[in-house]
Write an enzyme that holds these catalytic residues in place. Structure first.
Site, PDB file in Angstrom:
ATOM      1  N   ASP A 129       0.810  -1.220   0.000  1.00 23.95           N
ATOM      2  CA  ASP A 129       0.000   0.000   0.000  1.00 23.95           C
ATOM      3  C   ASP A 129       0.850   1.280   0.000  1.00 23.95           C
ATOM      4  O   ASP A 129       0.648   2.168   0.816  1.00 23.95           O
ATOM      5  CB  ASP A 129      -0.896  -0.058   1.249  1.00 23.95           C
ATOM      6  CG  ASP A 129      -1.877   1.087   1.329  1.00 23.95           C
ATOM      7  OD1 ASP A 129      -2.398   1.500   0.291  1.00 23.95           O
ATOM      8  OD2 ASP A 129      -2.109   1.576   2.452  1.00 23.95           O
ATOM      9  N   GLU A 153       3.544  -7.889   7.209  1.00 21.82           N
ATOM     10  CA  GLU A 153       2.352  -8.597   6.742  1.00 21.82           C
ATOM     11  C   GLU A 153       2.629  -9.684   5.707  1.00 21.82           C
ATOM     12  O   GLU A 153       2.012  -9.712   4.635  1.00 21.82           O
ATOM     13  CB  GLU A 153       1.315  -7.596   6.229  1.00 21.82           C
ATOM     14  CG  GLU A 153       0.867  -6.669   7.340  1.00 21.82           C
ATOM     15  CD  GLU A 153      -0.429  -5.922   7.062  1.00 21.82           C
ATOM     16  OE1 GLU A 153      -1.018  -6.093   5.988  1.00 21.82           O
ATOM     17  OE2 GLU A 153      -0.844  -5.163   7.957  1.00 21.82           O
ATOM     18  N   TYR A 156      -6.864  -3.160  12.037  1.00 17.34           N
ATOM     19  CA  TYR A 156      -7.624  -1.924  11.801  1.00 17.34           C
ATOM     20  C   TYR A 156      -9.072  -2.075  12.238  1.00 17.34           C
ATOM     21  O   TYR A 156      -9.988  -2.086  11.422  1.00 17.34           O
ATOM     22  CB  TYR A 156      -7.495  -1.534  10.322  1.00 17.34           C
ATOM     23  CG  TYR A 156      -6.093  -1.048  10.023  1.00 17.34           C
ATOM     24  CD1 TYR A 156      -5.776   0.296  10.135  1.00 17.34           C
ATOM     25  CD2 TYR A 156      -5.081  -1.939   9.688  1.00 17.34           C
ATOM     26  CE1 TYR A 156      -4.491   0.748   9.923  1.00 17.34           C
ATOM     27  CE2 TYR A 156      -3.788  -1.497   9.474  1.00 17.34           C
ATOM     28  CZ  TYR A 156      -3.503  -0.152   9.595  1.00 17.34           C
ATOM     29  OH  TYR A 156      -2.225   0.298   9.393  1.00 17.34           O
ATOM     30  N   GLU A 171       0.441  -1.530  14.121  1.00 17.55           N
ATOM     31  CA  GLU A 171      -0.349  -0.655  13.246  1.00 17.55           C
ATOM     32  C   GLU A 171      -1.782  -0.629  13.728  1.00 17.55           C
ATOM     33  O   GLU A 171      -2.372  -1.680  14.007  1.00 17.55           O
ATOM     34  CB  GLU A 171      -0.357  -1.159  11.790  1.00 17.55           C
ATOM     35  CG  GLU A 171       0.937  -0.954  11.045  1.00 17.55           C
ATOM     36  CD  GLU A 171       0.852  -1.356   9.567  1.00 17.55           C
ATOM     37  OE1 GLU A 171      -0.255  -1.408   9.009  1.00 17.55           O
ATOM     38  OE2 GLU A 171       1.919  -1.619   8.989  1.00 17.55           O
TER      39      GLU A 171
END
Ligand code: GCB
Length: 675
Positions: free
Chosen positions: A220, A470, A523, A559
């Site tokens: 990303d 990740e 998230y 994160e």
């Protein structure tokens, strides 16, 4: 030519072979669940690469500036190599445009250079002074070129390097014309395929004109490319200091310090029989006072004892954070002749970790930090001193003590800055979203860590290695793959713990057992249960507890966050608004405070420090907006909240004081205001 053809076409066919392989092995695996065929091959060992520094025996010359630039035809990426564009000025082969170095090339022009896939070319001229011809060596060093670089000097091949964000160099003594003009040519290839680090895919797709090549990737951030960091020429004596490795120790009471050094020299001028080279090492404090000195043993190793040492402490953990000594290394011939001098900064500190804590100089650390990116308007990932200094001002303003170099190694200059300011670094290699594990990928992944550790091992700010972000750790082979990657990392540096930022659910993860510290990315209220602020705190606590239970290791939330459009205000909080980001943070803080009491939760890292550019997507408005700061490095509302938390943590845990402007005057609330 470089022996192999540096071609996009080659990459594409290679990629097809891998697809075919994974398809066939996929079929195979349906029938026989075999553990995998990943072989632990040696990776090439880096040599030299000390940061270029002037001394009485060394000169450094920057080649930064405006270079000439040509983009290849996307459909014909090898044309320049076949036609030997490197054998003369680029402008003789193609019209050139000016291109700044260091900078990403993508956002400089007004046409669509941004999305170019494949090779581009740079060249420039420089003068080599006559004095360099005598009794020395000249080296050409690149801070980083993304992704793959081929370099020629005066039409002769010099060096090829794959993997961005890492330095490489080569000796060019024999290729230079002294007292004359020289030409340097660089071909850079940005194509990412299944065997590059990071991985990507190249596909051929129909467009309005016929067919076109399209680069895609799952990670990303925008795949910025070009000569990203400074290019230097530097000189060394014929016999010179090639490597210096430093480790440090402290006595239990932190009063006595030890600096252990080991030096490697290189030099054909040294008489074979002359094995009596030695090193004089001197250590100076901040005021330039000599505090220790000694002579090495025959292996050029030694140690210096420092009484009343000033240990290196993180920001806000001590009134004088980031204390650095200067180590002066002098290489002498057996007849005492001074051959070479190299100086580097050294911080004296110890690290230790257990299944519950991480300690620096014997004191437990709680990380308050960020995931970041090297990213800015116009220059992309190009080194920018103004931006770097601004970022460190913001880090200190907000009370952070750490960041992760998500998702690749950051500039050497920023590592030096972190040393000086006491900011702890979780140093990440360029592996992001690794999948479809294969032997070639493994080799490059390991090599990226080898190069990273070689580059950064002497920085006191580096407190942990992150071996991936990740990775798809539920995939078959993830366990053998990460075991090999972690083993290599540990064999290269036993003084720092290993982590990886994992997003695979703990139930499916196959990599955590090879780590020392578990970092997880999640998230809540954003990618899962979007908008549900009431579904954050409990979920964060439950997940952290589950990771800890599974592996019995310290846990960090590496994160969390929410995209936020600066200036968008919606009350009650609604996704993308400043109110929402602030609320998401507050719900996480609550979870972190519950977790801190458990004893093994050791840090919180917001995603992200600043907004940054990504590939085009309908989920991204001009890029990823999860920054606490805008891309222009101005605070969003959440920054003010985070600042209060980070300073509150620093006061609670490290007894530091609040900055005077932390709380705005509201009313005379007695003790509650600015207590
Ligand atoms: C992640 C990735 C990071 C992304 C972030 C996001 O999990 O590690 O690279 O930018 O999520 O905002 O989606």
């Amino acid at each position: 030519m470089f022996g192999i053809t540096p071609t996009l076409l080659w990459k594409i066919s290679n990629q097809m072979a891998i697809w075919l392989f994974s398809f066939v092995s996929g079929l195979f695996l349906l029938h026989f669940s075999i553990a995998l065929i990943l072989i632990n091959k040696e990776v090439p060992q880096s040599r030299g690469m000390l940061y270029p520094r002037e001394s009485e025996t060394r000169e450094v010359r920057s080649l930064d500036g405006i270079w000439n630039f040509v983009r290849s035809d996307q459909a014909n990426p090898t044309q320049g190599v076949r036609e030997e564009w490197y054998s003369k000025d680029l402008s003789k082969s193609r019209p050139t445009i000016p291109m700044p170095v260091p900078a990403s090339y993508n956002d400089i022009t007004t046409d669509n250079l941004r999305d170019h896939v494949g090779t581009v070319w740079y060249d420039r001229k420089f003068f080599a002074p006559r004095s360099w011809a005598v009794d020395q060596r000249v080296w050409l060093r690149f801070g980083s070129v993304h992704y793959e670089a081929y370099v020629w000097v005066n039409g002769q091949k010099v060096v090829k390097h794959e993997i961005g964000h890492l330095p490489f160099e080569a000796e060019v003594t024999h290729l230079l014309k002294y007292g004359a003009e020289n030409r340097i040519t660089v071909m850079c290839d940005n194509a990412l395929i299944q065997t590059t680090v990071p991985q990507g895919r190249i596909t051929e797709l129909p467009n309005d004109e016929g067919m076109t090549i399209v680069q895609s990737y799952t990670f990303d951030f925008f795949n910025y490319a070009g000569i990203h960091r400074s290019v230097h020429l530097y000189t060394t004596p014929k016999t010179f200091i090639e490597e210096v490795v430093v480790t440090t120790n402290l006595s239990k009471d932190n009063v006595g310090g030890e600096v252990v050094y080991s030096v490697k020299f290189n030099g054909s001028a040294v008489n074979e029989a002359d094995n009596a080279l030695y090193v004089r090492a001197q250590l100076y404090d901040r005021e330039g006072k000599l505090v220790a000195n000694g002579t090495s043993d025959a292996q050029l190793s030694g140690s210096l004892q420092v009484d009343n040492v000033n240990p290196w402490w993180p920001y806000l953990m001590h009134p004088e954070p980031g204390y650095l000594y200067q180590l002066e290394v002098k290489l002498h011939a057996s007849n005492d002749e001074l051959l070479d001098v190299y100086r580097l900064k050294v911080g004296v500190r110890t690290l230790s970790w257990s299944n519950a804590t991480f300690q620096i100089n014997g004191r437990p650390v709680y990380f308050r930090g960020f995931g970041r990116h090297e990213d800015a308007d116009v220059r992309g990932k190009g080194l920018d001193n103004a931006l770097m200094v601004r970022d460190f001002n913001l880090l200190k303003w907000i009370g952070a003590n750490a960041y992760r170099t998500s998702h690749y190694p950051y500039s050497e200059e920023s590592m030096q800055f972190a040393d000086e300011h006491g900011i702890m670094i979780v140093d990440e290699c360029p592996s992001v979203d690794a999948e479809n594990y294969n032997q070639e990928l493994l080799g490059k992944h390991k090599s990226s860590l080898e190069q990273l550790i070689h580059r950064d091992r002497n920085h006191p700010s580096v407190v942990m290695w992150s071996i991936a972000n990740e990775p798809r750790t539920r995939e078959m082979n993830a366990d053998s793959y990460f075991q090999l990657v972690a083993n290599l990392t540990r064999s290269l540096d036993k003084t720092r713990p290993i982590t990886a930022a994992i997003a695979t659910p703990w139930t499916d993860d196959k990599a955590g057992r090879f780590l020392d510290i578990i970092s997880f990315n999640r998230y809540n209220a954003w990618y899962s249960n979007t908008g549900r602020l009431d579904m954050v705190t409990k979920k964060v606590v439950e997940e952290a507890v589950a990771w800890n239970k599974q592996y019995n290791k310290p846990v960090i939330m590496a994160e969390y966050g929410a995209d936020t459009l600066e200036g968008l205000h919606l009350q009650p909080a609604y996704v993308w608004s400043e109110e929402f980001q602030t609320e998401v943070f507050a719900r996480h803080f609550k979870a972190f405070d519950i977790l801190r009491k458990k004893g093994w939760f050791i840090g919180e890292f917001v995603w992200n420090f600043a907004d940054f550019k990504t590939a085009q997507s309908y989920t991204r408005v001009g890029g990823n907006k999860k920054g606490v700061f805008t891309r222009a490095r101005q605070p969003k509302a959440s920054a003010h909240l985070l600042r209060k938390r980070y300073f509150a943590l620093a006061r609670e845990l490290d007894d530091s004081s609040f900055p005077e402007d932390l709380f705005t005057y509201i009313a005379d609330m007695g003790k509650t205001e600015n207590a």
